[in-house]
Motif scaffolding. Structure first.
Motif, PDB file in Angstrom:
ATOM      1  N   ASP A   1       0.826  -1.207   0.000  1.00 44.15           N
ATOM      2  CA  ASP A   1       0.000   0.000   0.000  1.00 44.15           C
ATOM      3  C   ASP A   1       0.859   1.255   0.000  1.00 44.15           C
ATOM      4  O   ASP A   1       0.537   2.239  -0.673  1.00 44.15           O
ATOM      5  N   ALA A   2       1.958   1.213   0.724  1.00 43.24           N
ATOM      6  CA  ALA A   2       2.855   2.373   0.790  1.00 43.24           C
ATOM      7  C   ALA A   2       3.481   2.658  -0.575  1.00 43.24           C
ATOM      8  O   ALA A   2       3.592   3.822  -0.982  1.00 43.24           O
ATOM      9  N   GLU A   3       3.883   1.609  -1.287  1.00 40.69           N
ATOM     10  CA  GLU A   3       4.462   1.791  -2.625  1.00 40.69           C
ATOM     11  C   GLU A   3       3.417   2.323  -3.606  1.00 40.69           C
ATOM     12  O   GLU A   3       3.717   3.165  -4.443  1.00 40.69           O
ATOM     13  N   MET A   4       2.199   1.810  -3.497  1.00 36.55           N
ATOM     14  CA  MET A   4       1.117   2.276  -4.366  1.00 36.55           C
ATOM     15  C   MET A   4       0.816   3.747  -4.098  1.00 36.55           C
ATOM     16  O   MET A   4       0.640   4.536  -5.031  1.00 36.55           O
ATOM     17  N   GLU A   5       0.788   4.134  -2.829  1.00 39.04           N
ATOM     18  CA  GLU A   5       0.566   5.521  -2.447  1.00 39.04           C
ATOM     19  C   GLU A   5       1.666   6.416  -3.014  1.00 39.04           C
ATOM     20  O   GLU A   5       1.399   7.481  -3.554  1.00 39.04           O
ATOM     21  N   LYS A   6       2.907   5.964  -2.902  1.00 41.74           N
ATOM     22  CA  LYS A   6       4.047   6.717  -3.420  1.00 41.74           C
ATOM     23  C   LYS A   6       3.934   6.895  -4.927  1.00 41.74           C
ATOM     24  O   LYS A   6       4.078   8.013  -5.433  1.00 41.74           O
ATOM     25  N   GLN A   7       3.676   5.837  -5.640  1.00 43.79           N
ATOM     26  CA  GLN A   7       3.571   5.911  -7.100  1.00 43.79           C
ATOM     27  C   GLN A   7       2.411   6.798  -7.534  1.00 43.79           C
ATOM     28  O   GLN A   7       2.543   7.581  -8.481  1.00 43.79           O
ATOM     29  N   ASN A   8       1.286   6.694  -6.842  1.00 41.26           N
ATOM     30  CA  ASN A   8       0.128   7.531  -7.171  1.00 41.26           C
ATOM     31  C   ASN A   8       0.447   9.005  -6.971  1.00 41.26           C
ATOM     32  O   ASN A   8       0.134   9.838  -7.827  1.00 41.26           O
ATOM     33  N   PHE A   9       1.071   9.329  -5.843  1.00 39.15           N
ATOM     34  CA  PHE A   9       1.393  10.729  -5.581  1.00 39.15           C
ATOM     35  C   PHE A   9       2.406  11.259  -6.595  1.00 39.15           C
ATOM     36  O   PHE A   9       2.219  12.344  -7.150  1.00 39.15           O
ATOM     37  N   LEU A  10       3.470  10.512  -6.823  1.00 41.47           N
ATOM     38  CA  LEU A  10       4.489  10.970  -7.769  1.00 41.47           C
ATOM     39  C   LEU A  10       3.932  11.137  -9.170  1.00 41.47           C
ATOM     40  O   LEU A  10       4.253  12.103  -9.864  1.00 41.47           O
TER      41      LEU A  10
ATOM     42  N   MET B   1       0.002  17.281   1.904  1.00 39.33           N
ATOM     43  CA  MET B   1       0.850  17.615   0.760  1.00 39.33           C
ATOM     44  C   MET B   1       2.284  17.886   1.214  1.00 39.33           C
ATOM     45  O   MET B   1       3.232  17.398   0.587  1.00 39.33           O
ATOM     46  N   GLU B   2       2.449  18.639   2.274  1.00 46.26           N
ATOM     47  CA  GLU B   2       3.793  18.935   2.772  1.00 46.26           C
ATOM     48  C   GLU B   2       4.499  17.654   3.209  1.00 46.26           C
ATOM     49  O   GLU B   2       5.689  17.487   2.963  1.00 46.26           O
ATOM     50  N   ARG B   3       3.755  16.764   3.836  1.00 44.89           N
ATOM     51  CA  ARG B   3       4.340  15.494   4.279  1.00 44.89           C
ATOM     52  C   ARG B   3       4.787  14.667   3.072  1.00 44.89           C
ATOM     53  O   ARG B   3       5.905  14.143   3.050  1.00 44.89           O
ATOM     54  N   TYR B   4       3.938  14.575   2.061  1.00 43.39           N
ATOM     55  CA  TYR B   4       4.298  13.807   0.865  1.00 43.39           C
ATOM     56  C   TYR B   4       5.486  14.437   0.131  1.00 43.39           C
ATOM     57  O   TYR B   4       6.395  13.739  -0.310  1.00 43.39           O
ATOM     58  N   ILE B   5       5.474  15.748  -0.015  1.00 42.91           N
ATOM     59  CA  ILE B   5       6.573  16.425  -0.721  1.00 42.91           C
ATOM     60  C   ILE B   5       7.887  16.212   0.020  1.00 42.91           C
ATOM     61  O   ILE B   5       8.919  15.930  -0.596  1.00 42.91           O
TER      62      ILE B   5
ATOM     63  N   TYR C   1      10.739  13.925  -1.690  1.00 42.90           N
ATOM     64  CA  TYR C   1      11.478  15.016  -2.319  1.00 42.90           C
ATOM     65  C   TYR C   1      12.542  14.522  -3.298  1.00 42.90           C
ATOM     66  O   TYR C   1      12.645  15.032  -4.414  1.00 42.90           O
ATOM     67  N   SER C   2      13.318  13.547  -2.904  1.00 44.41           N
ATOM     68  CA  SER C   2      14.396  13.074  -3.785  1.00 44.41           C
ATOM     69  C   SER C   2      13.831  12.475  -5.072  1.00 44.41           C
ATOM     70  O   SER C   2      14.385  12.687  -6.155  1.00 44.41           O
ATOM     71  N   GLU C   3      12.724  11.755  -4.979  1.00 46.07           N
ATOM     72  CA  GLU C   3      12.105  11.188  -6.175  1.00 46.07           C
ATOM     73  C   GLU C   3      11.517  12.279  -7.066  1.00 46.07           C
ATOM     74  O   GLU C   3      11.618  12.213  -8.287  1.00 46.07           O
TER      75      GLU C   3
END
Length: 62
Positions: free
Chosen positions: A5-14, A37-41, A45-47
């Motif tokens: 779920d964490a990887e899916m969340e990451k890919q969706n946000f990016l 949004m600030e938490r995700y950014i 950030y590196s990605e």
């Protein structure tokens, strides 16, 4: 390979942040969901920077 779920969340946000969202949509999301949004950014950030660099290089090549 199973995607967590964490990887899916990451890919969706990016995908949304780096490819699909227009500046106005990002601004609206920052107004309505600022903490998330600030938490995700911060978290990705590196990605985000890597994707922006790749996109910039791609634009220069073509």
């Amino acid at each position: 390979m199973v995607i967590t779920d964490a990887e899916m969340e990451k890919q969706n946000f990016l995908s949304w942040y780096c490819f699909y969202a227009k500046p106005k949509e990002i601004e609206c999301a920052m107004k309505t969901h600022r903490a998330k949004m600030e938490r995700y950014i911060e978290k990705y950030y590196s990605e985000i920077m890597r994707v922006r660099m790749i996109n910039s290089l791609r634009e220069k090549m073509f």
